[in-house]
Design a protein around this motif. Structure first.
Motif: not given
Length: 315
Positions: A161-182
């Motif tokens: 669960v702790d890894q799931f929480a960190r993954t969710l946080s990281r993926n929000l950041e990664m999706v945002y970075a992907h959008i900025l690169a569009m």
């Protein structure tokens, strides 16, 4: 073990339909969706000795989760009602339910909770509400993308669960970075916004600043209660013996906060040792599990009464 998803019809949540369709499409027979509280309670009442993944996509408050409307009033799922989450992992995409999640674990023995300790702001706040509709489209797609990807990683990579929480946080950041690169053209196609907006310098400024502020606010609100080392047993890939051995080593070292919850840790180790054909080690852990929670072992091990009696014998 099933994914039990409570997703009532409610204003402002329809955009999460994509997450619901993702779960239904990817987990098939292991997934059930509920939009009515009574239906949800009826099934949970039959599964009190199962460990399920209970997902809430609903509005929330510190004392309750908000269900559907009946006779013009919201149905409220309170702490007493959520005693039905015993033995399960609760993932609540619901505002401000962090304290509620802590009590579901403490009082009702839910094994773990992942959710949010404050309001999940689904609106990008800009001066004068500039480009608010366009930014909302982007934000909501971001949430869906991050939720779907994180859930797949949680189950597919046997995260706790702790890894799931960190993954969710990281993926929000990664999706945002992907959008900025569009490029503007990619923004137009992916988010159904006009090219005029996608090339507007003020819109792009809001995209880089106000959207980031909103995403960071959500990431900081993620909270875990209960057993952060919990791993869902039924979704473990048992085809690779080396991975099973590594997982066993990791689980044997972990320490659960509530001694009662060791019934699950020992049951999980029984399951893994059993898959490796190490019967003596497997049965040693199953004996430890049934001492704590006999009904759970009966329900989930699929052993008959004679086999359970044999396990109870000394030595």
């Amino acid at each position: 073990m099933k994914i039990m998803h409570f997703f009532p019809k409610s204003n402002g949540l329809n955009f999460l339909k994509r997450f619901q369709e993702h779960l239904e499409g990817n987990y098939n027979d292991g997934y059930q969706h509920f939009s009515k509280t009574d239906d949800f309670y009826e099934v949970l009442d039959t599964r009190i000795n199962n460990t399920d993944i209970i997902v809430f996509t609903a509005h929330g408050e510190p004392t309750h989760i908000v269900g559907e409307q009946k006779l013009g009033r919201d149905v409220l799922l309170t702490l007493d009602d959520l005693g039905r989450c015993k033995h399960s992992f609760v993932f609540a995409f619901s505002c401000s339910t962090g304290d509620l999640g802590a009590e579901i674990c403490r009082q009702h023995k839910a094994i773990a909770y992942l959710g949010f300790k404050d309001i999940i702001d689904l609106v990008v706040k800009t001066e004068g509400r500039a480009f608010s509709d366009d930014l909302r489209k982007i934000l909501r797609k971001m949430y869906n993308d991050a939720l779907c990807k994180s859930f797949n990683e949680f189950l597919g990579k046997n995260y706790n669960v702790d890894q799931f929480a960190r993954t969710l946080s990281r993926n929000l950041e990664m999706v945002y970075a992907h959008i900025l690169a569009m490029s503007p053209e990619e923004l137009k196609v992916n988010f159904d916004i006009s090219l005029k907006v996608a090339t507007n310098s003020k819109f792009l400024w809001h995209l880089r600043t106000d959207l980031l502020t909103t995403i960071d606010g959500v990431r900081k609100r993620i909270v875990v209660h209960g057993e952060s080392e919990f791993i869902p047993w039924l979704f473990i890939d048992t085809s690779d013996p080396d991975k099973l051995k590594n997982l066993i080593e990791k689980i044997e070292k972990c320490v659960y906060k509530d001694d009662y919850n060791n019934y699950y840790k020992y049951f999980l180790l029984w399951f893994l040792y059993n898959k490796l054909g190490l019967t003596e080690d497997a049965n040693r852990y199953l004996r430890s599990s049934l001492v704590i929670n006999l009904e759970y072992v009966k329900q989930n091990s699929f052993l008959d009464e004679y086999e359970i009696a044999e396990l109870k014998q000394p030595g």
